[in-house]
Scaffold this active site. Structure first.
Site, PDB file in Angstrom:
ATOM      1  N   TYR A 289      43.568  12.609  15.540  1.00  0.00           N
ATOM      2  CA  TYR A 289      44.184  12.122  14.331  1.00  0.00           C
ATOM      3  C   TYR A 289      45.819  12.574  14.739  1.00  0.00           C
ATOM      4  O   TYR A 289      46.566  12.943  15.184  1.00  0.00           O
ATOM      5  CB  TYR A 289      44.548  13.371  13.257  1.00  0.00           C
ATOM      6  CG  TYR A 289      43.020  11.980  12.045  1.00  0.00           C
ATOM      7  CD1 TYR A 289      43.705  11.755  11.238  1.00  0.00           C
ATOM      8  CD2 TYR A 289      42.278  12.950  12.736  1.00  0.00           C
ATOM      9  CE1 TYR A 289      42.321  11.405  10.796  1.00  0.00           C
ATOM     10  CE2 TYR A 289      40.550  12.069  11.966  1.00  0.00           C
ATOM     11  CZ  TYR A 289      40.935  11.628  10.920  1.00  0.00           C
ATOM     12  OH  TYR A 289      40.365  11.080   9.733  1.00  0.00           O
TER      13      TYR A 289
ATOM     14  N   HIS B 193      41.543   2.765  13.723  1.00  0.00           N
ATOM     15  CA  HIS B 193      40.552   3.337  12.502  1.00  0.00           C
ATOM     16  C   HIS B 193      41.655   3.149  11.161  1.00  0.00           C
ATOM     17  O   HIS B 193      40.501   1.791  10.053  1.00  0.00           O
ATOM     18  CB  HIS B 193      39.457   4.297  12.666  1.00  0.00           C
ATOM     19  CG  HIS B 193      39.157   4.714  11.570  1.00  0.00           C
ATOM     20  ND1 HIS B 193      38.855   4.847  10.254  1.00  0.00           N
ATOM     21  CD2 HIS B 193      37.507   3.766  11.552  1.00  0.00           C
ATOM     22  CE1 HIS B 193      37.987   4.847   9.908  1.00  0.00           C
ATOM     23  NE2 HIS B 193      36.761   3.983  10.607  1.00  0.00           N
ATOM     24  N   HIS B 194      42.157   3.781  11.203  1.00  0.00           N
ATOM     25  CA  HIS B 194      42.788   3.720   9.938  1.00  0.00           C
ATOM     26  C   HIS B 194      44.971   4.232  10.579  1.00  0.00           C
ATOM     27  O   HIS B 194      44.678   4.462  10.772  1.00  0.00           O
ATOM     28  CB  HIS B 194      42.117   4.309   8.536  1.00  0.00           C
ATOM     29  CG  HIS B 194      42.696   5.712   8.281  1.00  0.00           C
ATOM     30  ND1 HIS B 194      41.006   6.487   8.581  1.00  0.00           N
ATOM     31  CD2 HIS B 194      42.903   6.782   9.029  1.00  0.00           C
ATOM     32  CE1 HIS B 194      41.625   7.734   8.095  1.00  0.00           C
ATOM     33  NE2 HIS B 194      42.872   7.561   8.192  1.00  0.00           N
TER      34      HIS B 194
ATOM     35  N   HIS C  75      44.560   7.401  12.685  1.00  0.00           N
ATOM     36  CA  HIS C  75      43.289   7.388  13.068  1.00  0.00           C
ATOM     37  C   HIS C  75      42.341   7.360  14.456  1.00  0.00           C
ATOM     38  O   HIS C  75      42.016   5.752  13.766  1.00  0.00           O
ATOM     39  CB  HIS C  75      41.958   7.861  12.398  1.00  0.00           C
ATOM     40  CG  HIS C  75      40.616   7.572  12.220  1.00  0.00           C
ATOM     41  ND1 HIS C  75      39.729   7.820  11.412  1.00  0.00           N
ATOM     42  CD2 HIS C  75      39.876   8.672  13.369  1.00  0.00           C
ATOM     43  CE1 HIS C  75      38.859   8.140  12.170  1.00  0.00           C
ATOM     44  NE2 HIS C  75      38.756   9.007  12.969  1.00  0.00           N
TER      45      HIS C  75
ATOM     46  N   HIS D 214      38.701   9.509  -2.687  1.00  0.00           N
ATOM     47  CA  HIS D 214      38.935  10.629  -2.208  1.00  0.00           C
ATOM     48  C   HIS D 214      37.789  12.110  -2.342  1.00  0.00           C
ATOM     49  O   HIS D 214      38.032  12.599  -2.763  1.00  0.00           O
ATOM     50  CB  HIS D 214      40.064  11.394  -1.966  1.00  0.00           C
ATOM     51  CG  HIS D 214      40.760  12.273  -0.512  1.00  0.00           C
ATOM     52  ND1 HIS D 214      40.511  11.958   0.261  1.00  0.00           N
ATOM     53  CD2 HIS D 214      40.995  14.070  -1.525  1.00  0.00           C
ATOM     54  CE1 HIS D 214      40.573  13.581   1.279  1.00  0.00           C
ATOM     55  NE2 HIS D 214      40.595  14.400   0.014  1.00  0.00           N
TER      56      HIS D 214
ATOM     57  N   HIS E 148      35.825  15.287   0.551  1.00  0.00           N
ATOM     58  CA  HIS E 148      35.613  15.715   1.455  1.00  0.00           C
ATOM     59  C   HIS E 148      33.941  15.043   2.384  1.00  0.00           C
ATOM     60  O   HIS E 148      33.320  14.187   1.875  1.00  0.00           O
ATOM     61  CB  HIS E 148      35.652  17.497   1.778  1.00  0.00           C
ATOM     62  CG  HIS E 148      37.233  17.887   2.057  1.00  0.00           C
ATOM     63  ND1 HIS E 148      37.908  18.843   1.367  1.00  0.00           N
ATOM     64  CD2 HIS E 148      38.142  16.787   1.953  1.00  0.00           C
ATOM     65  CE1 HIS E 148      38.860  18.600   1.950  1.00  0.00           C
ATOM     66  NE2 HIS E 148      39.174  17.609   1.608  1.00  0.00           N
TER      67      HIS E 148
ATOM     68  N   MET F 145      36.336  17.969  -2.676  1.00  0.00           N
ATOM     69  CA  MET F 145      36.996  17.752  -3.902  1.00  0.00           C
ATOM     70  C   MET F 145      36.759  16.861  -4.502  1.00  0.00           C
ATOM     71  O   MET F 145      35.242  15.759  -3.889  1.00  0.00           O
ATOM     72  CB  MET F 145      38.663  16.483  -3.021  1.00  0.00           C
ATOM     73  CG  MET F 145      39.070  18.221  -1.927  1.00  0.00           C
ATOM     74  SD  MET F 145      41.111  17.492  -1.500  1.00  0.00           S
ATOM     75  CE  MET F 145      41.806  19.395  -1.264  1.00  0.00           C
TER      76      MET F 145
END
Lengths: 620, 620
Positions: A232, A264-265, A335, A414, A416, A489
């Site tokens: 990242y 990737h993003h 990422h 979102h 985890h 989350m």
């Protein structure tokens, strides 16, 4: 079975039907062989396939596609740059090669074949009884072989994958040697991998863009991509001093040529206005050298993930940035996914923002739906399918939304690492009305901002119910809610307009009821679980012996106990009102799962009444 | 949707397929009209349709049928003695006219039509898109009109009823006036009703019967059927003095001609040997005049219900009766169902026993599986689908069954009025292996002894798990287990050989765990439920406030708490061993629900690989 009853006229239709069908299919097959040959020349235009992703990290396989909603089908164009002895392409629940739905091109060394296949739970390939990857053409070009094929969203073949909204796990495998038959392919020995995409892109018309539109590129300055699988990268950018309020109305990715398979993003965050300045930084986000203050740059301005295209705001709204009360500092996060650990690759990717000083009628806003980040919401270990639900209640929307309502046009789901599915449903008067956003194959590794197919209008008194499904089969202790990567989350960041003060509409179980649960479990099981008040909620969860009763009763608790609502202007400021021990929204009518739309089966008789020659029927 | 893409070759197959199918069906329809006319003469033989029931209490509609397992289809012959303007015949979940699957014959006053239809949740009729009641012929005869039609067990039309083992609720309705169309039929205004049958009779070969076989008729002597809807008639018969041990090897109904629609079911019970003699009696079973001692005549010798045929014991076994240690006294019980309250009908129906003095190798026995009759097993009120499970554990079968095992060949399922489904599954080493008997449309009003399609071998260490599903939507307080008609049972009487000492293999939840449940519910809800030890279990159940948490936790309790086993030689004598607080059998592998077998949908391409002309593929 029907073939057995030759003499009975009643059973003939199916039999003859099959004969007719068989003859017909032979014709179709012959036609297709001709088609494949004929297509060796005419190239489909690029605009025919607006979406594109590399499948493998080297970019040897490149998939382009389009979506036809009227036909309920996807057309794929697969470019194979270096064809060896064939390849597998397909879809499976979460990217595994078992129980997958596959299109296979294979060669026995002399001839090549194409077929629709499926893999069983052991990875063994089988030809599909119903061929639903329909080959439309194959074409050699200087850059490689193009395969064109079509697949309906739903085939009603129980062996087939159902293409739905949200994430689709595409898989590919390369055949390095000739194989005598489809069945001889050993899936476990393949060179292959997976790629996640949103296959069913929404069909949205692009709003007209203003003349005074300007662009700004937030890009990383000549980064050397680290030779490790996952990086990242963080880069701090800043707006010019005195930059006035503008509306971002569109953004798109800027990916350095050649790095399409590595980036990737990417996300652009705006920092908090609470600090006057932020230090400069250009390095890995997890570096010890990264200044602490960068953690205060979390307000999403733009987000892109592989396979996504440009993001357009609806014509009535734009995302405000610049001007007083907003920070000049932006953080770009990229990422890099580099599984083949290439060394020395240089990259200057980022996001290009399109903005205008001619403000649109509405500022866009982002609202958090789902669960509060608190350990009271927990998932027992060893669950393959545990559900937690967060509520945005009628009481909160009544208070915080304008009478004319808000329009949700995009959503970012979102969780985890344990998250497997996320869905938000709009409910009004106790009746579920509309899915806001759903992903039945959600992956925490693929969190895009997705435009909604339909804008969702939410009015005061509506309820927004967000449900997350978790898998904790690989864990030995309970997973509690929280910020940590091994905590969980359940959040849906919805993008909407006009912006309101409501930033957070989330819930958690009432802590008093959770204490009753701990007590109950303690007494019921005759176990010595420390109930001392100084023991934290996570510690109490970790000490529970997870038998079926304690698991079931936790589910029952979450489905029954009142909730604590966070109906907040910002993460710390609640709207005035009583938000503790609120009743759970009750749902009296659920949305029906849309059944798969199958082609009608050939009925043994027509759907018209059969006239009978009985003469006049008797009168009384 | 496919029709939209005319220019794409890929979507043509379905389109053309439909055209071909449509032409084909027109031909079939024309053929059928001819067939109907042609059949006006040739009568099908009676043996073609071995099963027969009257549908209505007057016997105006008579249904005969056969079952073809190779074809997976039922052929029906419906005799309509007085045809008015048509009729409805069909099947539904529990005999209701809503959500029913119907074959309809109707007349507009001039012409008659036949079609496959379905009724929606409001009872409105619709033509089925797929016609699965296939009309095979119609024939006028002196006794009335015969309709012949065929129906596959499974059609895969979601509007159609799936014909399964166990009870099928047949419905009929008579059209008294002409109707302009199918849609114009008003189901709620119809003269109609329901009849329960076991449609899928097992296909059992009849064992050879011995030469010395004798018969004995246990029949009611010239009873005047009471002019009320429901009568249970009791008649005491006795065997000759000194009647030695024989084997009953078969029995069949003896129904007085003309009363076929009134005699609903009949059972012959043997009295207990504990009393030397029983008083004579011939009268209603619920009469105050009935001697108390008749309640001790409960050992089933034979049972028959409408639509059932003769019952044959397997050739290795017979049911012992007569001889020392067995009572000479028999009780015949007949259920007369007389909804039209006919007066003065005389009846001498009963059961004819076929028996032999040449004893077969094994005595047959009857064993009770399921739940103990105790209030600790309870169903909350307002449940549409509550499940209770009774266990026969490996520990009990290990102790009580011979090493060579037993063979179950027949089964009678039993609940009281709230029972909706019953199933017994055999499990070995934690894996479900075989369904012993299942009825997904079980009715407490239709309790037959059913021959099993396949004899089930049970060995020491096997587990037999009996699950009952209840509906208590019409009740306002909990339904507890017990003998009363408003209490519940969950029992499968299995008929097996060789006879063992094991008469009862049943379970109930451990009462200590149930006390913990009452405590827990009390504390969790902060309610004042009297926990005084002198309050009975039913009283405690009646006082529970039935919120979702208390309901869920009761389900969790029944799925978790240890059980008290009744592994008994007779209802009061347990086998030696520890039977309290036994662990629940754990099931690691469940039997898969058999999916509906659909005719294969017409695939867009054949199930063979498509050869591609790509030339030699590249070598590395």
């Amino acid at each position: 079975r029907m073939q057995n009853s030759r003499s009975k006229p009643c059973s003939c239709p199916s039999l003859k039907m099959r004969e007719v069908a068989s003859m017909y299919f032979t014709m179709v097959a012959a036609f297709l062989v001709i088609l494949v040959v004929a297509l060796q020349g005419s190239a489909p235009r690029q605009t025919d396939f607006p979406y594109k992703v590399p499948l493998d990290p080297q970019g040897l396989l490149e998939l382009s596609w389009n979506v036809s909603y009227p036909e309920q089908a996807v057309h794929f164009q697969l470019l194979i740059r270096e064809l060896h002895f064939g390849l597998l392409f397909g879809m499976s629940d979460r990217g595994e090669f078992e129980n997958a739905d596959l299109a296979v091109l294979w060669s026995d060394g002399h001839n090549s074949y194409f077929g629709d296949a499926w893999s069983d739970a052991k990875g063994q390939l089988h030809m599909d009884s119903q061929q639903d990857y329909q080959l439309l053409g194959a074409r050699r070009a200087p850059e490689g072989l193009y395969l064109l094929f079509r697949r309906a969203f739903s085939t009603c073949d129980p062996k087939d994958y159902l293409i739905e909204d949200g994430t689709v796990h595409l898989i590919y495998g390369i055949l390095e040697k000739p194989v005598p038959s489809l069945q001889a392919i050993n899936v476990s020995a393949l060179h292959g991998g997976l790629q996640r995409v949103q296959l069913l892109k929404p069909n949205i018309s692009i709003p007209e863009l203003p003349r005074d539109m300007k662009t700004m590129e937030i890009t990383a300055p000549d980064v050397v991509i680290p030779s490790q699988e996952t990086t990242y990268w963080c880069y701090m950018a800043e707006l010019p001093e005195g930059f006035p309020k503008h509306h971002i109305i569109m953004y798109e990715p800027v990916v350095t040529a050649g790095n399409e398979a590595l980036v990737h993003h990417m996300e652009v965050f705006q920092c908090t206005a609470a600090f006057d300045s932020f230090p400069h930084y250009n390095g890995p986000c997890d570096s010890k050298m990264k200044p602490e203050r960068l953690n205060y740059c979390r307000h999403v301005l733009a987000a892109w993930a592989m396979g996504a295209q440009a993001f357009y705001y609806p014509e009535e709204a734009g995302l405000a940035f610049g001007g007083p009360g907003s920070s000049r500092y932006l953080r770009l996060e990229i990422h890099y996914h580099n599984p083949l650990v290439f060394k020395g690759r240089r990259d200057s990717s980022g996001i290009r923002l399109y903005y205008t000083a001619t403000l649109r009628p509405h500022d866009a806003g982002i609202m958090e739906l789902g669960l509060v980040y608190t350990p009271v919401m927990a998932i027992p270990p060893g669950e393959d399918n545990f559900i937690l639900t967060g509520y945005c209640t009628d009481k909160c929307t009544q208070l915080a939304l304008p009478a004319a309502g808000i329009r949700i046009f995009a959503s970012q789901l979102h969780t985890h690492l344990a998250g497997r599915k996320v869905v938000t449903v709009l409910s009004r008067d106790g009746r579920e009305r509309q899915v806001v956003n759903a992903d039945g194959h959600y992956s925490p590794h693929f969190q895009e901002i997705r435009m909604l197919k339909e804008v969702v209008a939410v009015f005061p008194g509506d309820e927004l119910i967000t449900t997350c499904t978790y898998n904790t089969e690989d864990r030995s202790r309970a997973t509690v809610g929280g910020f940590g990567i091994l905590e969980e989350m359940c959040v849906n960041y919805v993008h909407y307009y006009p912006q309101t003060q409501l930033e957070l509409c989330k819930s958690a179980v009432d802590p008093g009821y959770l204490r009753r649960y701990f007590n109950l479990v303690n007494r019921f099981n005759d176990e010595e679980i420390c109930m001392c008040p100084q023991v934290s909620v996570p510690e109490q969860f970790y000490s529970i012996p997870w038998n079926t009763f304690n698991r079931d009763v936790l589910k029952s608790l979450y489905g029954f106990a009142p909730i604590s609502m966070h109906c907040n202007k910002s993460s710390a400021v609640r709207f005035p009102g009583e938000w503790e021990k609120q009743p759970l929204p009750s749902i009296t009518e659920r949305l029906r799962e849309p059944g798969p739309r199958c082609p009608p089966a050939p009925g043994p008789q027509p759907a018209a009444p059969i006239p009978l020659k009985l003469g006049q029927l008797r009168r009384d």
